[in-house]
Design an enzyme around this catalytic site. Sequence first.
Site, PDB file in Angstrom:
ATOM      1  N   HIS A 145       0.806  -1.223   0.000  1.00 47.39           N
ATOM      2  CA  HIS A 145       0.000   0.000   0.000  1.00 47.39           C
ATOM      3  C   HIS A 145       0.840   1.274   0.000  1.00 47.39           C
ATOM      4  O   HIS A 145       0.275   2.365   0.093  1.00 47.39           O
ATOM      5  CB  HIS A 145      -0.918   0.027   1.233  1.00 47.39           C
ATOM      6  N   LYS A 148      -9.490  13.114   4.689  1.00 40.60           N
ATOM      7  CA  LYS A 148      -8.586  11.961   4.664  1.00 40.60           C
ATOM      8  C   LYS A 148      -7.665  12.050   5.871  1.00 40.60           C
ATOM      9  O   LYS A 148      -7.657  13.054   6.590  1.00 40.60           O
ATOM     10  CB  LYS A 148      -7.778  11.904   3.368  1.00 40.60           C
ATOM     11  N   ARG A 149      -6.905  11.020   6.089  1.00 38.88           N
ATOM     12  CA  ARG A 149      -5.922  11.008   7.170  1.00 38.88           C
ATOM     13  C   ARG A 149      -4.980  12.206   7.032  1.00 38.88           C
ATOM     14  O   ARG A 149      -4.617  12.589   5.921  1.00 38.88           O
ATOM     15  CB  ARG A 149      -5.146   9.690   7.102  1.00 38.88           C
ATOM     16  N   LYS A 205      -0.161  13.893   1.955  1.00 42.05           N
ATOM     17  CA  LYS A 205      -1.500  14.191   1.430  1.00 42.05           C
ATOM     18  C   LYS A 205      -1.701  15.698   1.225  1.00 42.05           C
ATOM     19  O   LYS A 205      -2.665  16.130   0.633  1.00 42.05           O
ATOM     20  CB  LYS A 205      -2.569  13.613   2.354  1.00 42.05           C
ATOM     21  N   THR A 207      -9.087   5.943  -1.952  1.00 44.08           N
ATOM     22  CA  THR A 207     -10.454   5.481  -2.232  1.00 44.08           C
ATOM     23  C   THR A 207     -11.454   6.601  -1.974  1.00 44.08           C
ATOM     24  O   THR A 207     -12.561   6.576  -2.500  1.00 44.08           O
ATOM     25  CB  THR A 207     -10.826   4.259  -1.367  1.00 44.08           C
ATOM     26  N   LYS A 226     -15.074   7.606  -3.952  1.00 41.84           N
ATOM     27  CA  LYS A 226     -16.371   7.873  -3.313  1.00 41.84           C
ATOM     28  C   LYS A 226     -16.924   9.225  -3.751  1.00 41.84           C
ATOM     29  O   LYS A 226     -18.117   9.364  -4.050  1.00 41.84           O
ATOM     30  CB  LYS A 226     -16.220   7.834  -1.791  1.00 41.84           C
TER      31      LYS A 226
END
Length: 780
Positions: A326, A513-514, A519, A621, A625
């Site tokens: 991952h 998100k985290r 990110k 992901t 969504k």
Amino acid sequence: MNRITSQNIETFLLQNYGKSIKTASTIELYNAVSRVALGCVADKMYSNSGKKRAGYLSAEYLVGRVIYANLYNMGEIDTVRKILEEKGIDLEKFEEIEDLALGNGGLGRLAACFLDSAATCSIPLDGYGIRYRYGLFKQSLVDGFQTEGADDWQRFGDPWSIRREEDVVEIVFGDQEVKAVPYDMPIIGYGGDMVNTLRLWQSEPKVPFDFIAFNDEKYSDAVKEKNRAEDISRILYPKDDTYEGKKLRLKQQYLFSSASLQDIVRKLKRAGRSPKDIGEYYSLQLNDTHPVVAIPELIRILVEEEELSFSTALKIAEKVFAYTNHTIMPEALEKWDVKLFKAVLPKVYPYVRKINSSLKNQLKKLNIPQEELKKYSIIEDNKIFMARMAIYATHSINGVAQIHTEILKNTALPEWYKIYPQRFNNKTNGITQRRWLALANQELSSLISTKIGEGWITDLSQLKALEKLKGDEEFLHQLREVKQLKKNQLAAYIEKNEGIKIDTSFIFDVQIKRLHEYKRQLLNAFSILDTYYGIKEGRIKDFKPTVYIFGAKAAPGYFRAKGIIKLINEISRLIREDPVVNKFMQVVFISNYNVSYAEKIVPAADISEQISTAGTEASGTGNMKLMLNGALTIGTYDGANVEIVQQAGEENNYIFGARVEDIAEIEASYNPSALIEKNPRLKVVVEALIDGTLRDEGTEMFQELYDSITEGASWHKPDHYYLMLDFIDYCDTRLRANQDFKDPRLIAEKSLMNIANAGSFSSDRTIKQYAEEIWQLGNK
């Protein structure tokens, strides 16, 4: 399958609480409906068809609130809604029940989607993990700072789990022996025809109470072993910057890996099958490196308990196990100190050494030069490299998006791809449309079904039929109406939960998100500051008002990530207190972001922020969504963004920034300080960290963020994730999107094209690929 009735709910309430549906509390009603529903499917949980089964070994399962998904898949949600409505009770009251948050982010949510899809697609797949006493943590925001509290998800009970005392196994560590107690949750496929199982292991003491010590008034000693045992499954990802923390993490990983393997071997024996044939009856997927300790543990079991030779056991392990990678980031690929590993797992370590010796022998046969052996070695520099063991001792290594898999093959793991090209494959991640469209956005799903039927619920590719409606003015108007309704609903939810009012005529620009540097929530924050200054200066004119919505948790020990949360909240304050700008902009950081919050935010989003540095996000992901619900992606050419724009068209999204090859070209000479000095827009937003514009209450958080960009910090080089490189392109791309939103019809068309082309991102597709191409499931 038995049906849920008013009578059996009433009976449960009477027998357990002495109450009726009308007098029961929300918790009592939730427990009653859940237990009755469980009773309707429990018999299917343990009906083994005799087919080869797959097992999914994962440290995380971010399930969320299960009652609605289970009732929906059973076909009972309308029945239960009607039963409750007849008593004057709203089914939505169950939203008061906590999420089942035994995960940190995409890894755990992916696992939950896979289980749903497997049961729906009649694939025999069981999940294995840990029944953490507390979820990740409950996040609060105090003066803009993240604070953490215990997420006590079991305080209302756990009606969807069955404790299986008869399946308890013993786990032996170097300094401790505990019991692993399984709790089984049903994984109900859509239509209720197949019910798989999620088996979560809970660590408990072999002797829970020392009576003699207590009688001797040694009260703490009397429960010492109980506390030590329960610590192992107490929380997800305990802080591991100390020896004891690392030790606890390793114990967690071994607990569920060993318990699951012992359980599977025992099931084989009960069925009259030999454990040496485990590869004929089970395929086990290792979800990242957390369960990789299962490889030497299975070999140990086969050698010590089944008396097989090491070489035979290694071949069996290779056949049984497959590994999902991952991440390409070295810091996320687990390594264990040899001394710690030997102390915690003395019986397992010899098999790690034997696996390493076997690898070295094979490398010699492949004529790998001596000087290159170090980069393959499983044990090197007093560390055990778990990803290397996973690659060597499994039959499949898969990435989770096309670009991610190519990076694994060509950049991150090229030496392994060179010797095992047949093992590498891609399985682009997916999401379950039943949770993320049918349930989360019932208005949109109903509209879609009126146009193309309900086949998309189990075959998401059927959404492609919506493309023919691109010129249908009525349908485009209906799409806009649904989006506005979902924005209104989210605004009401945020006002209720956060006390913050949002103008629903604003664009909803969302990053959920985290919280991690790669990110790039910090890039988002800098861009918002640039827009703020642009509006104040008059550089940006005719700006369509926008609310920027963030949802994220930072790991408790991640100082820099916590600094970014404080920064975003400071920017929110700056804008809120400025009467010139607050008519055009608003920043909202919601607290305690979780699956249930996501189910509110995703359908309401206009813009989906997917802005990770190219080459760092394996897949994502959340991007899928949001796409499925009609949000437009502003993103880098990274992870599954690449495939999203391939499917929906780059013209229907907004791609910006350096690509993987661009970064590789400039990496050695990259100088973020030169970029800052050269560009006034860059300079003003970065300097805002330290010039008093924004306040960090004396914590030095903002100075540390500034230093991480200009000088580097900890293991980072300066601006490790290239925020300065992508800044101007990102800001300008956002402004371009902002201008497009002045044309509602254009945006509705772009939104429609994203929805219509989301079909390939169903986890149904992904899990079928795992079953056919990796696990090779078939009748046995």
